[in-house]
Design an enzyme around this catalytic site. Sequence first.
Site, PDB file in Angstrom:
ATOM      1  N   ASP A 198      63.083  44.398  75.569  1.00  0.00           N
ATOM      2  CA  ASP A 198      63.367  45.823  75.704  1.00  0.00           C
ATOM      3  C   ASP A 198      64.875  46.049  75.649  1.00  0.00           C
ATOM      4  OD1 ASP A 198      61.235  47.541  75.726  1.00  0.00           O
ATOM      5  OD2 ASP A 198      61.360  48.053  77.842  1.00  0.00           O
TER       6      ASP A 198
ATOM      7  N   ASP B 287      60.123  47.270  73.192  1.00  0.00           N
ATOM      8  CA  ASP B 287      60.800  47.711  71.966  1.00  0.00           C
ATOM      9  C   ASP B 287      60.589  46.717  70.836  1.00  0.00           C
ATOM     10  OD1 ASP B 287      61.880  50.082  73.052  1.00  0.00           O
ATOM     11  OD2 ASP B 287      63.524  48.974  73.967  1.00  0.00           O
TER      12      ASP B 287
ATOM     13  N   GLU C 241      70.416  49.920  69.816  1.00  0.00           N
ATOM     14  CA  GLU C 241      69.172  49.264  69.427  1.00  0.00           C
ATOM     15  C   GLU C 241      69.241  48.811  67.966  1.00  0.00           C
ATOM     16  OE1 GLU C 241      64.610  50.767  68.981  1.00  0.00           O
ATOM     17  OE2 GLU C 241      65.574  51.173  70.913  1.00  0.00           O
TER      18      GLU C 241
ATOM     19  N   LYS D  64      67.886  48.481  76.806  1.00  0.00           N
ATOM     20  CA  LYS D  64      68.208  49.508  77.791  1.00  0.00           C
ATOM     21  C   LYS D  64      69.695  49.836  77.712  1.00  0.00           C
ATOM     22  CE  LYS D  64      64.041  49.671  79.446  1.00  0.00           C
ATOM     23  NZ  LYS D  64      63.197  50.876  79.254  1.00  0.00           N
TER      24      LYS D  64
END
Length: 272
Positions: free
Chosen positions: A90, A74, A45, A92
């Site tokens: 997002d 996110d 991330e 993942k």
Amino acid sequence: MSDCIIRKFYEKMENVNLEACGILDSDNRIHTLGTDSKIIGRIFEMFAQPVLEEIADELKYTLETPKSQTRYPDFIMLKPGRPDKKIAIDIKTTYINTDGSPIKFTLGSYASYMRNNNKNIEYKYTDYIKHYVIGFVYKRNDLAQESRIYEYAKRSKIAFPYTDTKYFIEEKYKIAGDKPGSGNTENIGSFSTRNFSDLKNGKGPFSELGQDVFDIYWKYYPKYRTSDSSYKSLDEFLTWLPKNIKSVELLHSFDKNKVLKSIKKYKCKYHK
């Protein structure tokens, strides 16, 4: 817009080094990461965020994160003066074994903001025009040291905690399957595949059926422990929806005739 974001993401990620040794402290010592999936997920991330900031800046958007870590998504791309044109992103992460087992992701809740416009989401679900998933797939390195400390000069002796990292970006509905991410949660699962390129190219069943069919499927999918099970698979849903289309509602307006045509076309193709 969607093709532009996807194209820019791949172009910029080519210059990103995804190898992380560990955490550097103020004494120039490196603390190794081990193979904890939550820590590795956070690392990916952190690699992705600067790329998304660059993309947002080039497209005249701003990049924002939710006030609470428990809220979806996110990252949020916002267009100044257009509060109803937000883009959700997002991150993942999942690891795969060497035995060729399917690649699995959980893609967020189907029992919260898809049914209640404000539940567990930053802003409203209807404020978003796109929902992207950036997925990282890797293999664990069993040789990775767990919670060891190395002097910076000896960092070459650190075994990276993951190998064979691959990544993709795609709209969520295109990689979603028709089953929850696990048996005891209310999370959407990705479609089952052993082929990474299937995810990268968005070859899930809803990629042909469309975003509205995806929204209907997961809005009305039975909650965990519920006794009401109108359907639990895509095949059952394709039979259920035409009979119940008049009473079906979404948080946004949609063309019911277009949905029925999409289902008919899909059934003709795959249910001959």
